[in-house]
Every structure is written in structure tokens, then in C-alpha cells.
Design a protein around this motif. Structure first.
Motif, mmCIF file in Angstrom:
data_model
loop_
_atom_site.group_PDB
_atom_site.id
_atom_site.type_symbol
_atom_site.label_atom_id
_atom_site.label_comp_id
_atom_site.label_asym_id
_atom_site.label_seq_id
_atom_site.Cartn_x
_atom_site.Cartn_y
_atom_site.Cartn_z
ATOM 1 N N SER A 1 0.838 -1.198 0.000
ATOM 2 C CA SER A 1 0.000 0.000 0.000
ATOM 3 C C SER A 1 0.872 1.246 0.000
ATOM 4 C CB SER A 1 -0.910 0.015 1.231
ATOM 5 O OG SER A 1 -1.597 1.254 1.332
ATOM 6 N N LEU A 2 0.446 2.266 -0.743
ATOM 7 C CA LEU A 2 1.151 3.545 -0.736
ATOM 8 C C LEU A 2 0.841 4.350 0.516
ATOM 9 C CD1 LEU A 2 0.552 4.683 -4.442
ATOM 10 C CD2 LEU A 2 2.759 4.048 -3.444
ATOM 11 N N THR A 3 -0.306 4.096 1.124
ATOM 12 C CA THR A 3 -0.792 4.964 2.193
ATOM 13 C C THR A 3 -0.447 4.498 3.604
ATOM 14 O OG1 THR A 3 -2.934 3.824 2.282
ATOM 15 C CG2 THR A 3 -2.731 5.662 0.746
ATOM 16 N N GLN A 4 0.075 3.284 3.765
ATOM 17 C CA GLN A 4 0.265 2.733 5.108
ATOM 18 C C GLN A 4 1.680 2.874 5.656
ATOM 19 O OE1 GLN A 4 -2.433 1.691 6.852
ATOM 20 N NE2 GLN A 4 -3.498 2.406 5.010
ATOM 21 N N GLY A 5 2.630 3.256 4.807
ATOM 22 C CA GLY A 5 4.008 3.401 5.261
ATOM 23 C C GLY A 5 4.240 4.749 5.937
ATOM 24 N N THR A 6 5.498 5.027 6.258
ATOM 25 C CA THR A 6 5.851 6.265 6.948
ATOM 26 C C THR A 6 5.494 7.495 6.115
ATOM 27 O OG1 THR A 6 7.698 5.091 7.984
ATOM 28 C CG2 THR A 6 7.715 7.481 8.123
ATOM 29 N N SER A 7 5.814 7.470 4.823
ATOM 30 C CA SER A 7 5.479 8.601 3.948
ATOM 31 C C SER A 7 3.975 8.761 3.830
ATOM 32 C CB SER A 7 6.098 8.402 2.561
ATOM 33 O OG SER A 7 7.499 8.480 2.596
ATOM 34 N N GLY A 8 3.283 7.650 3.706
ATOM 35 C CA GLY A 8 1.833 7.697 3.576
ATOM 36 C C GLY A 8 1.154 8.261 4.807
ATOM 37 N N GLN A 9 1.637 7.903 5.974
ATOM 38 C CA GLN A 9 1.035 8.391 7.208
ATOM 39 C C GLN A 9 1.279 9.894 7.381
ATOM 40 O OE1 GLN A 9 -1.049 6.699 9.293
ATOM 41 N NE2 GLN A 9 -0.918 5.186 7.649
ATOM 42 N N LEU A 10 2.464 10.361 7.015
ATOM 43 C CA LEU A 10 2.729 11.803 7.083
ATOM 44 C C LEU A 10 1.843 12.544 6.086
ATOM 45 C CD1 LEU A 10 4.183 14.303 8.025
ATOM 46 C CD2 LEU A 10 6.069 13.742 6.472
ATOM 47 N N LEU A 11 1.711 12.012 4.894
ATOM 48 C CA LEU A 11 0.865 12.648 3.886
ATOM 49 C C LEU A 11 -0.591 12.698 4.356
ATOM 50 C CD1 LEU A 11 0.658 13.932 1.102
ATOM 51 C CD2 LEU A 11 0.344 11.641 0.135
ATOM 52 N N ARG A 12 -1.021 11.654 5.033
ATOM 53 C CA ARG A 12 -2.389 11.635 5.571
ATOM 54 C C ARG A 12 -2.605 12.816 6.528
ATOM 55 N NH1 ARG A 12 -6.121 7.840 5.684
ATOM 56 N NH2 ARG A 12 -4.632 6.255 4.946
ATOM 57 N N PRO B 1 6.689 13.551 0.938
ATOM 58 C CA PRO B 1 6.767 13.298 2.377
ATOM 59 C C PRO B 1 8.097 12.707 2.838
ATOM 60 C CG PRO B 1 4.628 12.647 1.558
ATOM 61 C CD PRO B 1 5.450 13.022 0.361
ATOM 62 N N ARG B 2 8.731 11.877 2.024
ATOM 63 C CA ARG B 2 10.010 11.291 2.444
ATOM 64 C C ARG B 2 11.083 12.367 2.601
ATOM 65 N NH1 ARG B 2 10.769 9.769 -3.168
ATOM 66 N NH2 ARG B 2 9.468 7.907 -2.917
ATOM 67 N N THR B 3 10.981 13.438 1.794
ATOM 68 C CA THR B 3 11.914 14.555 1.929
ATOM 69 C C THR B 3 11.673 15.299 3.234
ATOM 70 O OG1 THR B 3 12.015 14.831 -0.479
ATOM 71 C CG2 THR B 3 12.747 16.686 0.858
ATOM 72 N N LEU B 4 10.404 15.446 3.601
ATOM 73 C CA LEU B 4 10.071 16.142 4.842
ATOM 74 C C LEU B 4 10.496 15.322 6.054
ATOM 75 C CD1 LEU B 4 6.521 17.448 3.900
ATOM 76 C CD2 LEU B 4 8.717 18.633 3.723
ATOM 77 N N ILE B 5 10.465 14.005 5.929
ATOM 78 C CA ILE B 5 10.928 13.139 7.015
ATOM 79 C C ILE B 5 12.437 13.281 7.188
ATOM 80 C CG2 ILE B 5 11.215 10.728 7.723
ATOM 81 C CD1 ILE B 5 8.523 10.182 6.284
ATOM 82 N N ALA B 6 13.147 13.364 6.067
ATOM 83 C CA ALA B 6 14.603 13.508 6.119
ATOM 84 C C ALA B 6 15.021 14.922 6.509
ATOM 85 C CB ALA B 6 15.214 13.135 4.768
#
Length: 243
Positions: free
Chosen positions: A113-124, A217-222
Motif C-alpha cells: 500500500s502507498l498509504t500505510q508506510g511512513t510517507s503515507g502516514q505523514l501525507l495523511r 513526504p520522504r523529503t520532509l521526514i529527512a
């Protein structure tokens, strides 16, 4: 010694080391006759034309569920051949907001799923902050498989952009959000920081859609310091698109 050498010649497929009559090796008939007598393994291999993946053109479905099935099956679609794991888009077949990013993260494949990982949760959480439910958005990636480098080769941007525009035409959203520099450059031809300055437009299939470009979102996490800029981007999008 002579007997041993003679045996070696026989193993090599030669009946005798010296013929009784001279042979004109320049004569075409003689050369062809010699070639016919050679073991098959020494004959030149036939030349087989190789078909490039881009030449294996599959008709693109006009139904998003059929397209998802093809992605999962490993069909030769643009962006579906970079790796062995395939992940289709997420969300309803018709959505007011469509999200486009580059590639799924590794954990997205693990979770299917695209929405269940770390990036997906931040985007949510980001979308929720402007009153948008991620589950009601359609999220598609330019590549449905992941290159071993984690980045899409720039030479593939054009084909992937055409395929994404096809998907946008199927979904027919009211607005589009591009996540990251790859999506921005492939679909708008602009670098991320320049595209972020104003809301743009995508014109395709007789429709004009407002487009926001912001950080993945992965950029914002980093780089958490960029979250304030991403928040301003989303506020601009919410005001313009009236989501």
C-alpha cells in the motif's frame, strides 16, 4: 606420440592430418564443402533481433481497475519494469484530488500500500490539515516498480508522463498535487523549487486542472525544517482549489 596426436585429431573431427590431394581453400565450393563438414558448434550463430521493452506496447486500459490488475501481473506498462515487485495506485477510481509521486518506498511494497508506510502516514496528516481525507484521494506513482537506485532515469520521464496523463484522464480529478522533484519535472518540465512558486495547470484531454507542486513526504521526514514550506504550499492549494 604419433598415435596420441592422431587420436586428438579424430576427437577434433578431422579424419586425417594430410589429404592425398592438394586443396584450393580459395575456391568457394571447397570452402562451402568444408563449412558443411564442420561440427554444428562451430557454425555461426543466427542473429536474433532483440526487442526493446519500449517496443512491447500494450494497449492502455481506460478502466483504472483493469490497469491496476495489469500492473500487479507485471504487464509491460511504462514504469512497471524497473523491479520485480509491483504496486498499483491507491484510492477510488474517481476522486476530487489526485496525488502523483515518483516511486513507491521500499516499505510500501512490504505493506502492499502507498498509504500505510511512513510517507503515507505523514501525507495523511498533511492532507487532513487542509480538510482532505487521503482515502478519498487517488494516489499514483510515475513508476509502479522501484529502480535499484531508488530514482527514475531521466530518459524515461517522457513515456512515464504520457502514461500518467492517461491515468489523469481516467480519474478526471478536480485538482492535482505533484509530490517531489521527479513528478514536477516529468509533468511540468520545471524544477521543484520553481514550480512551487505558483499553482500551475495541466491541460490534457480537453480539461484544465490546477496543480500544486510540493515536497515528497520522504523529503520532509529527512529534512523536517522544510515542513513549514510544505504547509504554506498546502494552504495555497486549499485556497485556490477550494477543497
Amino acid at each position: 606420440m604419433v598415435e596420441s596426436l592422431s587420436g586428438w585429431w579424430k576427437l577434433a573431427g578431422v579424419d586425417s592430418a594430410v589429404d592425398e590431394l592438394p586443396v584450393n581453400l580459395l575456391d568457394v565450393g571447397v570452402r562451402n564443402d568444408i563449412a558443411d563438414k564442420l561440427p554444428l558448434s562451430t557454425q555461426p550463430a543466427p542473429i536474433v533481433a532483440k526487442i526493446k521493452p519500449s517496443e512491447l506496447r500494450l494497449e492502455w486500459p481506460t478502466d483504472i481497475e483493469k490497469l491496476r490488475e495489469l500492473v500487479v501481473s507485471g504487464a509491460p506498462l511504462p514504469g512497471n519494469g524497473f523491479g520485480t515487485r509491483h504496486l498499483p495506485s491507491a484510492g477510488p477510481s474517481k476522486a476530487e484530488v489526485m496525488l502523483v509521486s515518483d516511486v513507491p518506498d521500499e516499505e510500501d511494497f512490504d505493506r502492499a500500500s502507498l498509504t500505510q508506510g511512513t510517507s503515507g502516514q505523514l501525507l495523511r496528516r498533511m492532507m487532513h490539515a487542509i480538510g482532505v481525507d487521503l482515502d478519498k484521494c487517488h494516489w499514483a506513482t510515475l513508476a509502479t516498480t522501484r529502480p535499484y537506485t531508488g530514482e527514475i532515469p531521466e530518459s524515461d520521464y517522457a513515456d512515464l508522463a504520457k502514461f500518467m496523463l492517461h491515468q489523469i484522464e481516467i480519474i478526471r480529478p478536480g485538482s492535482v498535487i505533484l509530490l517531489g522533484s521527479t513528478a514536477s519535472f516529468a509533468l511540468l518540465g520545471e524544477e521543484l523549487m520553481k514550480a512551487r512558486q505558483n499553482l500551475g495547470n495541466i491541460n490534457h484531454g480537453g480539461i484544465t486542472l490546477p496543480v500544486l507542486t510540493t515536497f515528497h513526504p520522504r523529503t520532509l521526514i529527512a529534512r523536517p525544517a522544510l515542513k513549514a514550506q510544505a504547509w504554506r504550499d498546502l494552504q495555497m492549494f486549499a485556497k485556490r482549489s477550494q477543497v
